[in-house]
Design a protein around this motif. Structure first.
Motif, short mmCIF file in Angstrom:
data_model
loop_
_atom_site.label_atom_id
_atom_site.label_comp_id
_atom_site.label_asym_id
_atom_site.label_seq_id
_atom_site.Cartn_x
_atom_site.Cartn_y
_atom_site.Cartn_z
N ILE A 272 0.84 -1.20 0.00
CA ILE A 272 0.00 0.00 0.00
C ILE A 272 0.87 1.25 0.00
CG2 ILE A 272 -1.70 1.33 1.33
CD1 ILE A 272 -2.78 -1.35 2.39
N ALA A 273 1.95 1.23 0.78
CA ALA A 273 2.83 2.39 0.89
C ALA A 273 3.42 2.80 -0.46
CB ALA A 273 3.94 2.11 1.89
N VAL A 274 3.77 1.81 -1.29
CA VAL A 274 4.43 2.15 -2.56
C VAL A 274 3.47 2.73 -3.59
CG1 VAL A 274 6.21 0.40 -2.22
CG2 VAL A 274 4.18 -0.18 -3.58
N THR A 275 2.18 2.70 -3.32
CA THR A 275 1.20 3.30 -4.24
C THR A 275 0.98 4.78 -3.93
OG1 THR A 275 -0.74 2.75 -2.87
CG2 THR A 275 0.00 1.09 -4.46
N ARG A 276 1.71 5.31 -2.94
CA ARG A 276 1.54 6.69 -2.51
C ARG A 276 2.88 7.43 -2.53
NH1 ARG A 276 -1.80 5.06 3.00
NH2 ARG A 276 -3.71 4.35 1.97
N GLY A 278 5.74 10.04 -1.04
CA GLY A 278 6.22 10.43 0.27
C GLY A 278 6.74 9.27 1.08
N ALA A 279 7.23 9.59 2.27
CA ALA A 279 7.79 8.58 3.17
C ALA A 279 6.81 8.31 4.30
CB ALA A 279 9.14 9.05 3.71
N ALA A 280 6.92 9.05 5.40
CA ALA A 280 6.03 8.83 6.54
C ALA A 280 4.56 8.97 6.15
CB ALA A 280 6.38 9.80 7.66
N SER A 281 4.28 9.90 5.25
CA SER A 281 2.89 10.15 4.85
C SER A 281 2.28 9.01 4.04
CB SER A 281 2.80 11.44 4.04
OG SER A 281 3.61 11.35 2.87
N SER A 282 3.12 8.11 3.52
CA SER A 282 2.61 7.02 2.68
C SER A 282 2.28 5.76 3.49
CB SER A 282 3.65 6.64 1.62
OG SER A 282 4.75 5.96 2.19
N ILE A 283 2.64 5.75 4.77
CA ILE A 283 2.46 4.55 5.59
C ILE A 283 0.98 4.37 5.94
CG2 ILE A 283 3.07 3.40 7.76
CD1 ILE A 283 5.67 5.10 7.71
N PRO A 284 0.38 3.23 5.64
CA PRO A 284 -1.05 3.03 5.89
C PRO A 284 -1.35 2.72 7.35
CG PRO A 284 -0.12 1.02 5.01
CD PRO A 284 1.00 2.05 5.00
N THR A 285 -2.61 2.85 7.72
CA THR A 285 -3.06 2.45 9.04
C THR A 285 -3.36 0.95 9.04
OG1 THR A 285 -5.38 2.85 8.53
CG2 THR A 285 -4.10 4.71 9.42
#
Length: 293
Positions: A272-276, A278-285
């Motif tokens: 999921i993170a790689v579809t967004r 940024g760094a910290a902002s891309s981390i999913p819940t």
């Protein structure tokens, strides 16, 4: 079970440029942005979003106070972050019009951690708590030694890899989470089988998580081996993929999840993170991760 992440805190200073600046050239950037960064910060946020009880230990200067706010907003305990560093660690990042980047990293306060500070922080943690380390701060050897004496479980992500990592006593490491480049540098081996054999010869109790990018991930210890394939997605930005994976995997382990489930959830979170951007902002819940499995 508490997790102490003794790790880096950076300010990412991002300049958009038509091309990378050359020797002797003066170049105007078309845009400038600042972002929270550092592997330590990213991994703490991933741990917190994955539901772990995480405490961050580290060092910043007065120019980096907003990094504490970023962590606190993500439910990371920031009591053990000191603010007396000369200058907060930072990265100067050029991003060209074609999307390529080049990075100049300055350790700053991340490299000013003292033995006294380490002792003060570790006094608050005990047997069965977990210590997470990367290689963007100083005094790694001392932290490992003191944490081992106190009975903490030690998790090492040897990134960025350099000669100091080979000086560590791997018999005191419980989990080693690393990629292929780091594994080859530590072992001087080229194949996965020989890499695992070499690492386990250093510590038979070691639990190894070898990330292989699009080829997935392999977990191996002296008894078992598990493989998890990667999830196919349209990749936008891989910046925080590894940090997201580590945070989710370690959070699951701290909650006594089975290795196979931990690998599955961590791999999904990274996908999921790689579809967004940024760094910290891309981390999913965790909610996003569980809804997509």
């Amino acid at each position: 079970m508490k997790i102490l992440n003794f790790g880096s805190l950076n300010i990412d200073k991002v300049y958009s440029v038509p091309h990378f600046v050359s020797a002797g050239e003066t170049l105007s950037s078309t845009n400038y942005e600042e972002f929270p960064g550092g592997k330590g910060l990213n991994q703490s946020i991933a741990l917190a979003k994955a539901g772990a009880q995480v405490y961050h230990g580290g060092n910043i200067g007065k120019d980096g106070l907003f990094l504490k706010d970023v962590l606190a907003e993500a439910n990371v305990n920031v009591d053990w972050i000191e603010e007396d560093g000369s200058t907060t660690g930072h990265a100067i990042i050029q991003v060209s019009s074609s999307g390529e980047n080049c990075i100049l990293l300055f350790g700053g306060a991340n490299k000013e951690i003292t033995v006294d500070q380490i002792n003060r922080v570790l006094e608050n943690f005990s047997t069965d708590d977990i210590l997470l380390l990367q290689n963007e701060i100083n005094e790694i050897e001392y932290i490992v030694e003191k944490a081992h004496q106190k009975g903490l479980k030690i998790v090492l992500n040897p990134s960025p890899i350099d000669e100091s990592i080979t000086n560590l006593n791997f018999s005191k490491i419980d989990y080693l989470i690393l990629n292929e480049i780091e594994a080859k540098a530590i072992t001087n081996e080229q194949t996965n089988d020989k890499i695992f054999q070499k690492l386990l010869s250093l510590n038979k109790q070691l639990k190894i998580v070898l990330t292989l990018g699009k080829a997935g991930v392999i977990y191996k210890d002296i008894v078992i081996e598990h493989r998890q394939s990667s999830y196919k997605v349209d990749t936008v930005d891989t910046t925080a993929a590894g940090d997201t994976f580590l945070g989710y995997f370690l959070s699951q382990i701290s909650q006594h999840a089975h290795i196979k489930n931990a690998l599955k959830i961590a791999s999904k979170a990274a996908s999921i993170a790689v579809t967004r951007k940024g760094a910290a902002s891309s981390i999913p819940t965790m909610k996003e991760v569980m809804e997509s499995i």
